[in-house]
Write a protein that holds these residues in place. Structure first.
Motif, PDB file in Angstrom:
ATOM      1  N   PRO A  12      41.112  12.831  -7.284  1.00 38.45           N
ATOM      2  CA  PRO A  12      40.516  14.125  -6.943  1.00 38.45           C
ATOM      3  C   PRO A  12      39.807  14.052  -5.598  1.00 38.45           C
ATOM      4  N   LEU A  13      39.674  15.192  -4.943  1.00 38.88           N
ATOM      5  CA  LEU A  13      39.055  15.244  -3.615  1.00 38.88           C
ATOM      6  C   LEU A  13      37.641  14.667  -3.624  1.00 38.88           C
ATOM      7  N   TYR A  14      36.852  14.990  -4.657  1.00 45.40           N
ATOM      8  CA  TYR A  14      35.479  14.498  -4.682  1.00 45.40           C
ATOM      9  C   TYR A  14      35.436  12.969  -4.738  1.00 45.40           C
ATOM     10  N   GLU A  15      36.388  12.362  -5.467  1.00 44.56           N
ATOM     11  CA  GLU A  15      36.455  10.896  -5.530  1.00 44.56           C
ATOM     12  C   GLU A  15      36.835  10.318  -4.175  1.00 44.56           C
ATOM     13  N   GLN A  16      37.764  10.957  -3.481  1.00 43.35           N
ATOM     14  CA  GLN A  16      38.168  10.487  -2.159  1.00 43.35           C
ATOM     15  C   GLN A  16      36.966  10.463  -1.219  1.00 43.35           C
ATOM     16  N   ILE A  17      36.159  11.509  -1.277  1.00 38.77           N
ATOM     17  CA  ILE A  17      34.966  11.587  -0.428  1.00 38.77           C
ATOM     18  C   ILE A  17      33.975  10.500  -0.804  1.00 38.77           C
ATOM     19  N   ALA A  35      21.396   9.434   7.843  1.00 37.81           N
ATOM     20  CA  ALA A  35      21.735  10.741   7.286  1.00 37.81           C
ATOM     21  C   ALA A  35      23.242  10.843   7.128  1.00 37.81           C
ATOM     22  N   ILE A  36      23.658  11.519   6.080  1.00 34.71           N
ATOM     23  CA  ILE A  36      25.073  11.826   5.929  1.00 34.71           C
ATOM     24  C   ILE A  36      25.215  13.341   6.080  1.00 34.71           C
ATOM     25  N   PRO A  37      26.416  13.828   6.373  1.00 39.35           N
ATOM     26  CA  PRO A  37      26.578  15.262   6.624  1.00 39.35           C
ATOM     27  C   PRO A  37      26.076  16.099   5.441  1.00 39.35           C
ATOM     28  N   SER A  38      25.566  17.270   5.741  1.00 31.14           N
ATOM     29  CA  SER A  38      25.134  18.165   4.672  1.00 31.14           C
ATOM     30  C   SER A  38      26.356  18.591   3.863  1.00 31.14           C
ATOM     31  N   VAL A  39      26.100  19.031   2.651  1.00 33.33           N
ATOM     32  CA  VAL A  39      27.177  19.474   1.774  1.00 33.33           C
ATOM     33  C   VAL A  39      27.979  20.585   2.456  1.00 33.33           C
ATOM     34  N   LEU A  51      31.412  23.036  -3.739  1.00 32.00           N
ATOM     35  CA  LEU A  51      31.251  22.424  -5.061  1.00 32.00           C
ATOM     36  C   LEU A  51      31.908  21.046  -5.134  1.00 32.00           C
ATOM     37  N   THR A  52      33.016  20.863  -4.438  1.00 27.67           N
ATOM     38  CA  THR A  52      33.704  19.574  -4.413  1.00 27.67           C
ATOM     39  C   THR A  52      32.838  18.526  -3.719  1.00 27.67           C
ATOM     40  N   VAL A  53      32.280  18.880  -2.580  1.00 26.57           N
ATOM     41  CA  VAL A  53      31.411  17.949  -1.849  1.00 26.57           C
ATOM     42  C   VAL A  53      30.150  17.679  -2.662  1.00 26.57           C
ATOM     43  N   GLN A  54      29.632  18.716  -3.291  1.00 27.70           N
ATOM     44  CA  GLN A  54      28.434  18.571  -4.119  1.00 27.70           C
ATOM     45  C   GLN A  54      28.691  17.572  -5.257  1.00 27.70           C
ATOM     46  N   LYS A  55      29.863  17.629  -5.858  1.00 23.83           N
ATOM     47  CA  LYS A  55      30.219  16.695  -6.936  1.00 23.83           C
ATOM     48  C   LYS A  55      30.322  15.261  -6.399  1.00 23.83           C
ATOM     49  N   ALA A  56      30.897  15.111  -5.215  1.00 26.01           N
ATOM     50  CA  ALA A  56      31.001  13.787  -4.593  1.00 26.01           C
ATOM     51  C   ALA A  56      29.610  13.216  -4.339  1.00 26.01           C
ATOM     52  N   TYR A  57      28.720  14.035  -3.800  1.00 26.10           N
ATOM     53  CA  TYR A  57      27.362  13.595  -3.501  1.00 26.10           C
ATOM     54  C   TYR A  57      26.586  13.277  -4.780  1.00 26.10           C
ATOM     55  N   ALA A  58      26.822  14.063  -5.846  1.00 26.22           N
ATOM     56  CA  ALA A  58      26.165  13.795  -7.129  1.00 26.22           C
ATOM     57  C   ALA A  58      26.614  12.435  -7.673  1.00 26.22           C
ATOM     58  N   THR A  59      27.894  12.136  -7.521  1.00 22.85           N
ATOM     59  CA  THR A  59      28.425  10.834  -7.948  1.00 22.85           C
ATOM     60  C   THR A  59      27.769   9.704  -7.156  1.00 22.85           C
ATOM     61  N   LEU A  60      27.676   9.880  -5.844  1.00 21.85           N
ATOM     62  CA  LEU A  60      27.055   8.864  -4.986  1.00 21.85           C
ATOM     63  C   LEU A  60      25.576   8.686  -5.328  1.00 21.85           C
ATOM     64  N   ASP A  63      25.216   6.795  -8.601  1.00 28.96           N
ATOM     65  CA  ASP A  63      25.526   5.378  -8.411  1.00 28.96           C
ATOM     66  C   ASP A  63      24.489   4.659  -7.547  1.00 28.96           C
ATOM     67  N   GLY A  64      23.519   5.412  -7.021  1.00 28.39           N
ATOM     68  CA  GLY A  64      22.444   4.803  -6.242  1.00 28.39           C
ATOM     69  C   GLY A  64      22.749   4.598  -4.767  1.00 28.39           C
ATOM     70  N   PHE A  65      23.814   5.211  -4.269  1.00 27.44           N
ATOM     71  CA  PHE A  65      24.188   5.015  -2.876  1.00 27.44           C
ATOM     72  C   PHE A  65      23.469   5.959  -1.920  1.00 27.44           C
ATOM     73  N   ILE A  66      23.156   7.169  -2.397  1.00 33.95           N
ATOM     74  CA  ILE A  66      22.464   8.122  -1.526  1.00 33.95           C
ATOM     75  C   ILE A  66      21.282   8.736  -2.255  1.00 33.95           C
ATOM     76  N   GLU A  67      20.392   9.315  -1.460  1.00 28.19           N
ATOM     77  CA  GLU A  67      19.251  10.056  -1.986  1.00 28.19           C
ATOM     78  C   GLU A  67      19.258  11.428  -1.318  1.00 28.19           C
ATOM     79  N   THR A  68      18.884  12.437  -2.084  1.00 27.82           N
ATOM     80  CA  THR A  68      18.835  13.786  -1.550  1.00 27.82           C
ATOM     81  C   THR A  68      17.389  14.259  -1.543  1.00 27.82           C
ATOM     82  N   THR A  69      16.952  14.747  -0.406  1.00 27.07           N
ATOM     83  CA  THR A  69      15.612  15.299  -0.276  1.00 27.07           C
ATOM     84  C   THR A  69      15.751  16.787   0.003  1.00 27.07           C
ATOM     85  N   ALA A  70      15.160  17.599  -0.878  1.00 26.76           N
ATOM     86  CA  ALA A  70      15.272  19.054  -0.731  1.00 26.76           C
ATOM     87  C   ALA A  70      14.784  19.491   0.651  1.00 26.76           C
TER      88      ALA A  70
END
Length: 125
Positions: A12-17, A35-39, A51-60, A63-70
């Motif tokens: 799936p696209l989100y997994e590829q990302i 920093a990584i690109p915004s969703v 939504l696809t990018v959001q799912k990829a970022y949620a997976t990351l 898994d502890g690879f990224i952090e999101t700050t509002a």
């Protein structure tokens, strides 16, 4: 960092990302705190759903690879390097278990196994 996705892939696209970002973190292209690109910007540049990018970022993030700050965005997690090293050690353990099993089956002594590992390790230096 360039991310390329394909509709022809079995993943799936989100997994590829997620895989491409993980790889960039693991090989040091992205470092902790980067920093990584915004969703929205990544979705726009890849011509895919937010939504696809959001799912990829949620997976990351899971898994502890990224952090999101509002309001500030997504960043490579400070702990991602530790997580990566732990993951690599687990892979090495799996190989060692196979080597030990083969050594036991073939009556290869512990000393010979250690000597072989030392020789192979020093060969790369």
């Amino acid at each position: 960092m360039e991310i390329i996705v394909s509709n022809k892939s079995n993943r799936p696209l989100y997994e590829q990302i997620a895989i491409q970002i993980k790889t960039a973190i693991m090989n040091g292209e992205l470092k902790e705190g980067d920093a990584i690109p915004s969703v929205r910007s990544l979705a726009k540049s890849l011509h895919i759903s937010v939504l696809t990018v959001q799912k990829a970022y949620a997976t990351l993030q899971d898994d502890g690879f990224i952090e999101t700050t509002a309001g500030k965005g997504c960043y490579v997690s400070v702990q991602s390097q530790d997580f990566y090293l732990e993951e690599q050690q687990k892979k090495i353990e799996d190989f060692f278990l196979k080597a030990v099993e083969i050594a036991h089956i073939n009556d290869i002594s512990f000393e010979k196994l250690v000597d072989l590992l030392a020789l192979l390790y020093k060969e790369d230096e």
